[in-house]
Enzyme design. Structure first.
Site, PDB file in Angstrom:
ATOM      1  N   GLU A  46      25.434  31.054 -59.374  1.00 15.77           N
ATOM      2  CA  GLU A  46      25.004  29.985 -58.481  1.00 15.77           C
ATOM      3  C   GLU A  46      23.594  30.309 -58.003  1.00 15.77           C
ATOM      4  O   GLU A  46      23.362  31.350 -57.391  1.00 15.77           O
ATOM      5  CB  GLU A  46      25.973  29.901 -57.298  1.00 15.77           C
ATOM      6  CG  GLU A  46      25.749  28.720 -56.396  1.00 15.77           C
ATOM      7  CD  GLU A  46      26.795  28.690 -55.269  1.00 15.77           C
ATOM      8  OE1 GLU A  46      27.975  29.025 -55.533  1.00 15.77           O
ATOM      9  OE2 GLU A  46      26.413  28.376 -54.141  1.00 15.77           O
ATOM     10  N   ASP A  57      23.703  27.805 -44.017  1.00 15.78           N
ATOM     11  CA  ASP A  57      23.628  29.216 -44.372  1.00 15.78           C
ATOM     12  C   ASP A  57      23.300  30.089 -43.170  1.00 15.78           C
ATOM     13  O   ASP A  57      22.663  29.653 -42.224  1.00 15.78           O
ATOM     14  CB  ASP A  57      22.559  29.417 -45.453  1.00 15.78           C
ATOM     15  CG  ASP A  57      22.995  28.812 -46.782  1.00 15.78           C
ATOM     16  OD1 ASP A  57      24.005  29.282 -47.319  1.00 15.78           O
ATOM     17  OD2 ASP A  57      22.348  27.872 -47.236  1.00 15.78           O
TER      18      ASP A  57
END
Ligand SMILES: Cc1ncc(COP(=O)(O)O)c(C=O)c1O
Lengths: 262, 411
Positions: A46, A57
């Site tokens: 990824e 995040d």
């Protein structure tokens, strides 16, 4: 059938997906990291498209994104790098980023370009499900491009089933209510959630992400899904490395997660 | 505030009424571009906010607190010396006289009552100038609810009095140390906190930004400003609408409140005043409507300052409350359709206007608000025009900055 679907046809358990931020720790590490991840035993890679404001995040990925942007990473450059590495590997490649980046590039142009350079799927956590369904679903089907949506412990069954119906490839199962890298270890509560989702008998495979960091947490997660995703822990392992140090560190990291002595 | 959305107002036939659709769009701007981790909370709010807001007991409590606690209605004041100087009839809507010194508390009162009805026990907020942080800390103290305020490390420095006030009120102030360490980054941190605490926490956003339903909800709570302007102006002048409404725009909440009941009244010109920082083309600016392009910031499709590659650009303004690279989707819609006129004002122009207002009317405005006054030098109007300037906040928090510039303005 694209490479992601092929992978899950062949492999039903212990699927290891590793995330890294493109352009980190050095601008041109992309190819070396992808090849070393595959060599070490990752099943899926990824690739994070670094973003200035990565809301979903945590600090680790945010800081790696800042470094990557300072290093000069851009979307066109990343797509070039992927086009260059694609002939050298068969590992499925998934691009993860934020919808604004895609909008500025031009959504349709971006998805077509993904297909052209050999990207197998995308994850855009802030793209609304209905936007995908109404505007891009048929394009993804035409291109045979994968798409993963997230589910969390708060996602209700109706929405999980909606996501399952739209997914192309795998479902990204957020392990806890948290941003990436926030927690370590797996709690009772999380296990209850894993069991609850497992009981839904979804059509698509699930990969558990967020908080998976090493052999132990990976193995536990694999008991409740087809596999798991590691991000922040790998970013930490790469921090500060020079280009020539990156491949060995990457292989060693994956082998440690796999429990293979190197 | 009455239960009237802007959609209820008659609009001239040729003009598409300004209203929000099911999915939270004003024209092409708005929506909710959020990761799944935020979805259940935002969805719950979306489903329930209108129902809760317009319950009679909610309205009763809201109105009572606005009246008894905030001190509403705030005066509409005819600024005679300023009027004489600029050649128009200029009224000041005195939001600076609200408890805590700015319009921000209209929204935090509304949202704390909302949070209670949603069963939330922990409040988070972001703040730039610290006015929204103080207003949030205040209502949390009032209700006995835990309060955490995220504030950019740079803003913590330049708005020290408000940091002290928040702490005295019992709030925890957490510095945001990423990016430009200002409002954008504080907002990112608050959103991350909400992702990590999805069950018990309500996020009180301080402006008409963020994913739907926030822009609409905050605009409705602030709409009390234009509702009062209507009847106060009627009392003063015999007509219930001005010719111009001028307000500064950071995210755009005071402007949204001051425009709200006039949005679909084409007789009223809407002036949106942005911070040009050191100049629109200086590379140190926050003039979003000029420098911005369409994109997504904090869950909303709007105009924002970004690179070609979609990376959000660090803004700059002397004023912490305007130092934001986006604007609320309502304003993006108003400006891009020509319904509102955007004006950009530099740091220096704002400072001059702050001293001018202090010395012609005896009112020290917030630095944010000072930008709105500078627009009087930039726009054309007629002698007979009635102008309402939204005096969004008072300048106590900015005294250190003003004192620094005092020698320039020595008499
Ligand atoms: C006095 C004052 N006016 C205006 C603003 C800008 O916010 P908004 O555009 O949401 O009114 C602020 C923000 O801190 C403020 O304190």
């Amino acid at each position: 059938m694209n490479r992601i679907q092929q992978l899950f046809e062949q492999k039903k358990s212990d699927v290891l997906n590793i995330y890294f931020t493109a352009g980190f720790p050095n601008l041109h590490d992309t190819e070396a990291i992808i090849l070393a991840l595959e060599q070490g035993g990752a099943d899926l890679v990824e690739i994070g498209m670094p973003y200035s404001d990565p809301l979903a995040d945590g600090t680790t990925i945010q800081e790696s994104s800042m470094t990557a942007l300072e290093n000069g990473m851009t979307l066109p450059l990343l797509l070039e790098q992927i086009a260059a590495v694609r002939p050298k590997t068969t590992v499925p490649l998934v691009l993860m980023g934020y919808f604004n980046q895609v909008m500025q590039y031009g959504e349709e142009r971006f998805f077509r370009q993904c297909k052209e350079v050999g990207v197998d799927g995308v994850i855009l956590p802030d793209m609304p499900v209905y936007v995908y369904e109404e505007q891009f679903r048929s394009l993804f089907e035409t291109l045979d491009l994968g798409i993963s949506f997230l589910i969390t412990p708060q996602t209700n069954e109706e929405r999980i089933r909606q996501v399952d119906a739209l997914t192309r490839g795998f479902i990204y199962m957020v392990s806890s209510s948290s941003i990436t890298g926030a927690k370590s270890g797996i709690s009772e509560q999380q296990l209850a959630y894993f069991n609850r989702v497992q009981a839904l008998q979804l059509q698509h495979p699930r990969l558990i992400g967020f908080g998976i960091s090493n052999h132990d947490t990976f193995s536990t997660a694999c008991q409740y899904a087809q596999g798991a995703i590691i991000g922040s822990a790998f970013i930490k392992a790469l921090a500060g490395l020079q280009p020539e140090q990156v491949p060995a560190a990457t292989v060693a990291f994956v082998q440690a997660v796999r429990g293979v002595a190197s | 505030m009455q239960n009237t959305g802007m959609a209820n107002q008659a609009a001239p036939a040729a003009f598409a009424p300004i209203e929000i659709d099911e999915r939270g769009y004003y024209g092409e701007f708005g929506g909710a571009f959020i990761p799944e981790m935020l979805y259940p909370n935002v969805e719950e709010l979306r489903e329930r906010y209108l129902k809760i807001m317009y319950e009679p007991n909610f309205q009763l409590e809201f109105q009572q607190l606005l009246h008894d606690y905030v001190g509403r209605p705030t005066p509409l004041y005819l600024a005679e010396r300023l009027s004489e100087r600029y050649g128009a009839r200029i009224y000041l809507k005195r939001e600076d006289l609200c408890h805590t010194g700015a319009h921000k508390i209209n929204n935090t009162i509304g949202q704390i009552l909302m949070a209670k009805r949603l069963g939330k026990t922990r409040i988070i907020a972001e703040t730039g100038a610290g006015q929204h942080g103080v207003a949030t800390a205040t209502v949390c103290a009032l209700m006995g609810i835990e309060c955490i305020v995220y504030m950019g490390a740079v803003d913590i420095e330049r708005q020290a009095p408000n940091v002290a006030r928040m702490k005295m009120l019992g709030a925890e102030v957490r510095p945001a140390t990423s990016g430009s360490q200002t409002l954008k980054d504080a907002t990112n941190e608050a959103i991350r906190d909400w992702i990590n605490n999805p069950e018990n926490t309500h996020y009180i956003i301080g402006s008409v930004v963020g994913p739907h339903p926030y822009p609409d909800m905050v605009a409705r709570f602030q709409a009390v400003i234009s509702e009062e302007i209507q009847w106060q102006l009627e009392e003063h002048t015999g007509r219930n609408h001005p010719d111009l409404v001028i307000a500064c725009v950071g995210g755009g909440s005071n402007a949204a409140g001051a425009y709200y009941h006039f949005l679909n009244d084409q007789r009223v010109r809407l002036i949106a005043v942005e911070a040009a920082g050191k100049g629109v083309d200086s590379g140190h600016s926050a003039a979003t409507s000029v420098l911005g392009t369409k994109g997504i910031i904090h869950g909303s499709r709007t105009l924002l300052m970004q690179t070609e590659d979609g990376q959000i650009v660090e803004p700059y303004s002397i004023s912490a409350g305007l130092d934001y690279p986006g604007i609320g989707p309502l304003h993006a819609h108003l400006i891009s359709t020509g319904r509102a006129e955007a004006v950009s004002i530099t740091d220096d122009e704002a400072l001059i206007s702050a001293f001018e207002l202090a010395r012609t009317e005896g009112i020290i405005p917030a630095l944010e608000t000072a930008h709105a006054f500078s627009a009087l030098n930039k726009i054309k109007f007629r002698h007979s025009d009635i102008i309402v300037i939204n005096l969004s906040g008072r300048g106590d928090k900015d005294l250190a900055m003003y004192v620094e510039h005092l020698p320039r303005f020595a008499r």
